[in-house]
Design an enzyme around this catalytic site. Structure first.
Site, PDB file in Angstrom:
ATOM      1  N   GLU A   1      -4.437   2.313  -4.581  1.00  9.21           N
ATOM      2  CA  GLU A   1      -2.823   2.337  -4.409  1.00  9.21           C
ATOM      3  C   GLU A   1      -2.480   0.975  -3.811  1.00  9.21           C
ATOM      4  OE1 GLU A   1      -4.091   3.813  -0.666  1.00  9.21           O
ATOM      5  OE2 GLU A   1      -4.934   4.501  -2.734  1.00  9.21           O
TER       6      GLU A   1
ATOM      7  N   ASN B   1      -1.906  12.815  -5.320  1.00  7.35           N
ATOM      8  CA  ASN B   1      -3.210  13.177  -6.212  1.00  7.35           C
ATOM      9  C   ASN B   1      -3.662  14.713  -5.848  1.00  7.35           C
ATOM     10  OD1 ASN B   1      -3.282  11.165  -7.866  1.00  7.35           O
ATOM     11  ND2 ASN B   1      -4.787   9.878  -6.508  1.00  7.35           N
TER      12      ASN B   1
ATOM     13  N   ASP C   1       0.918  -1.054   0.007  1.00 10.89           N
ATOM     14  CA  ASP C   1       0.179  -0.015   0.030  1.00 10.89           C
ATOM     15  C   ASP C   1       1.044   1.216  -0.129  1.00 10.89           C
ATOM     16  OD1 ASP C   1      -2.912   0.954   0.710  1.00 10.89           O
ATOM     17  OD2 ASP C   1      -1.665   2.197   2.062  1.00 10.89           O
TER      18      ASP C   1
ATOM     19  N   ASP D   1      -1.587   9.103 -11.405  1.00  9.44           N
ATOM     20  CA  ASP D   1      -1.701   7.896 -12.500  1.00  9.44           C
ATOM     21  C   ASP D   1      -0.124   7.518 -12.979  1.00  9.44           C
ATOM     22  OD1 ASP D   1      -4.459   7.865 -12.210  1.00  9.44           O
ATOM     23  OD2 ASP D   1      -4.910   8.718 -14.163  1.00  9.44           O
TER      24      ASP D   1
ATOM     25  N   HIS E   1      -4.143  14.308 -10.429  1.00 10.93           N
ATOM     26  CA  HIS E   1      -4.450  12.768 -10.839  1.00 10.93           C
ATOM     27  C   HIS E   1      -3.715  12.365 -11.905  1.00 10.93           C
ATOM     28  CE1 HIS E   1      -7.726  11.705  -7.857  1.00 10.93           C
ATOM     29  NE2 HIS E   1      -8.070  12.934  -8.169  1.00 10.93           N
TER      30      HIS E   1
END
Length: 181
Positions: free
Chosen positions: A167, A132, A124, A141, A137
């Site tokens: 994530e 973000n 994680d 990404d 974003h």
């Protein structure tokens, strides 16, 4: 003598009439045979024209069937390709290219059912929301894509890597590989 001459003339007249009738019957027979031959030729020509028309129709139908078969073959190929793409899309995370959560659960269940020794790595990314929020974003990404690329490059070929969502990632490793890592 006149009687003999009259009898002779009568006989010649009768012979002429018989010959005339015979000639008329012969001509009638010739006309009848000619008419029969003409009718036969007309029927033969009609049958030939019908056969040619049917052959052209059959050829056209055959051409249409072949054309439709080619179209169906092309459509089948397109459907097969689309089906393959859909299959890949159904098991792959669109952003990272890793297998998705449903595949992770399926593979985990299969390994448990096979009573195999294996390791599960749950990964994680801490504070990913801040990336973000701060950079947007698209940058988030890109980070996820880079992380997936690093997994593919850095983990052994036998490792199975999945994006669980957001994530979160999961890696399945055979027990021997897990000990080496």
């Amino acid at each position: 003598e006149e009687r003999a001459r009259n009898a002779e003339l009568a006989q010649e007249k009768a012979m002429a009439e018989i010959n005339l009738l015979a000639e008329q019957r012969r001509l009638q027979l010739i006309y009848l045979v000619a008419a029969g031959v003409l009718i036969a030729l007309i029927l033969l020509a009609w049958r030939y024209a019908t056969a040619r028309r049917l052959y052209r129709m059959l050829s056209e139908q055959n051409r249409l069937v072949l054309e439709q078969a080619a179209q169906l073959s092309l459509a089948n190929e397109q459907l097969r390709e689309q089906s393959e793409k859909l299959l890949v899309a159904s098991v792959t995370d669109g952003l990272t290219g890793l297998r998705n959560r449903s595949q992770a659960m399926e593979r985990l269940s299969a390994r448990l059912a096979a009573d195999e020794d294996f390791a599960v790595l749950l990964i994680d990314i801490d504070h990913f929301k801040q990336i973000n929020d701060r950079f947007g974003h698209p940058v988030g990404d890109a980070v996820l894509q880079q992380l997936a690329s690093r997994f593919r490059e850095g983990l052994p070929d036998v490792a199975e890597t999945f994006r669980m969502g957001g994530e979160e990632f999961m890696v399945l490793l055979p027990a021997a590989q897990a000990r080496q890592q």
